[in-house]
Design an enzyme around this catalytic site. Structure first.
Site, short mmCIF file in Angstrom:
data_model
loop_
_atom_site.label_atom_id
_atom_site.label_comp_id
_atom_site.label_asym_id
_atom_site.label_seq_id
_atom_site.Cartn_x
_atom_site.Cartn_y
_atom_site.Cartn_z
N ASP A 153 0.97 -1.39 0.12
CA ASP A 153 0.07 0.17 0.06
C ASP A 153 0.94 1.37 0.08
O ASP A 153 1.42 1.58 -1.03
CB ASP A 153 -1.00 -0.17 1.30
N ASP B 253 -7.48 -9.61 5.76
CA ASP B 253 -8.26 -9.50 6.56
C ASP B 253 -9.03 -8.16 6.55
O ASP B 253 -8.80 -7.21 6.08
CB ASP B 253 -7.83 -9.63 8.02
P1 IMP Z 1 2.00 -0.58 3.91
O1 IMP Z 1 3.10 -0.60 4.45
O2 IMP Z 1 1.28 0.76 3.68
O3 IMP Z 1 2.45 -0.86 2.33
O4 IMP Z 1 0.95 -1.70 4.18
C1 IMP Z 1 1.21 -3.01 3.82
C2 IMP Z 1 0.32 -3.87 4.95
O5 IMP Z 1 -1.10 -3.14 5.28
C3 IMP Z 1 0.02 -5.16 4.30
O6 IMP Z 1 0.57 -5.90 4.70
C4 IMP Z 1 -1.61 -5.52 4.91
O7 IMP Z 1 -1.32 -6.26 6.25
C5 IMP Z 1 -1.87 -4.06 5.35
N1 IMP Z 1 -3.13 -3.76 4.24
C6 IMP Z 1 -3.14 -2.58 3.34
N2 IMP Z 1 -3.88 -2.51 2.66
C7 IMP Z 1 -4.97 -3.55 2.79
C8 IMP Z 1 -6.02 -3.84 2.52
O8 IMP Z 1 -6.79 -3.46 1.70
N3 IMP Z 1 -6.99 -5.06 3.12
C9 IMP Z 1 -5.99 -5.71 4.04
N4 IMP Z 1 -4.79 -5.39 4.59
C10 IMP Z 1 -4.18 -4.13 4.13
#
Ligand code: IMP
Ligand code: MG
Length: 174
Positions: free
Chosen positions: A102, A158
């Site tokens: 994300d 989830d």
């Molecule tokens: P980042 O650090 O912002 O890249 O987020 C990554 C983590 O956020 C992932 O490993 C997921 O655990 C969680 N995450 C981000 N978007 C979603 C979503 O749409 N559904 C579920 N988990 C998400």
């Protein structure tokens, strides 16, 4: 079961085909390696990793790491180590496997975390990528699908702790 306000974003078949394809690509890329160490990021990775590792034709080991995210989405420092992995990564070909990219903060954290431990190589793989929220400079080596900036669940991911066991990726209807 999926509710009225929810819809299927990626079908079971689409995921199966793409995971097989990723398995072929990754196996070809690591063809010369003696072993690949797959490190899954708990908990969202567990189904993707289980399917992907069975598509690999190169020797592999599996390990896990747990990190927390989303307490404060805006700061890169928000990623916290919950459980470290067990296998020594020094001299190993490490492939980090996560469910979704994300902001990219989790991957940035993990790249630093494992990069500091002298792996022979370090690559990253996610099933899903949300390009809209992705910060600059986040490098990903393999990804399954680009998706819109929606909250998704199923196939390991989830929705408030639930729905990880859906065989497809669902999202809330907009
Ligand atoms: P980042 O650090 O912002 O890249 O987020 C990554 C983590 O956020 C992932 O490993 C997921 O655990 C969680 N995450 C981000 N978007 C979603 C979503 O749409 N559904 C579920 N988990 C998400
Ligand atoms: Mg996660």
């Amino acid at each position: 079961m999926i509710g009225k306000e929810q819809t299927v974003l990626l079908s079971e078949e689409a995921i199966r085909n793409r995971v097989k394809e990723l398995g072929r690509i990754i196996s070809a890329d690591y063809a010369g390696a003696d072993e690949v160490l797959l490190i899954g990021v708990l908990r969202g990775c567990f189904i993707f990793l289980a399917d992907l590792c069975r598509e690999l034709t190169v020797p592999s080991c599996v390990d896990f790491i747990a990190v927390s995210s989303y307490e404060d989405k805006t700061t890169p420092g928000c990623v916290k180590l919950i459980m470290d992995n067990r296998i020594d990564v020094t001299g190993k070909h490490v492939l980090i496997i996560d469910d979704i990219l994300d902001s990219g903060h989790t991957m940035l954290y993990l790249r630093k975390h494992f990069g500091a431990r002298d792996p022979a190589s370090l690559k990253t793989c996610v099933l899903l990528r949300k390009p809209e929220g992705l910060e600059e400079g986040v490098q990903i080596d393999y990804f399954g699908f680009d998706i819109p900036d929606l909250w998704v669940f199923g196939y390991g991911l989830d929705n408030i702790g639930r729905l990880r066991n859906l065989p497809y990726i669902g999202c809330v209807k907009t």
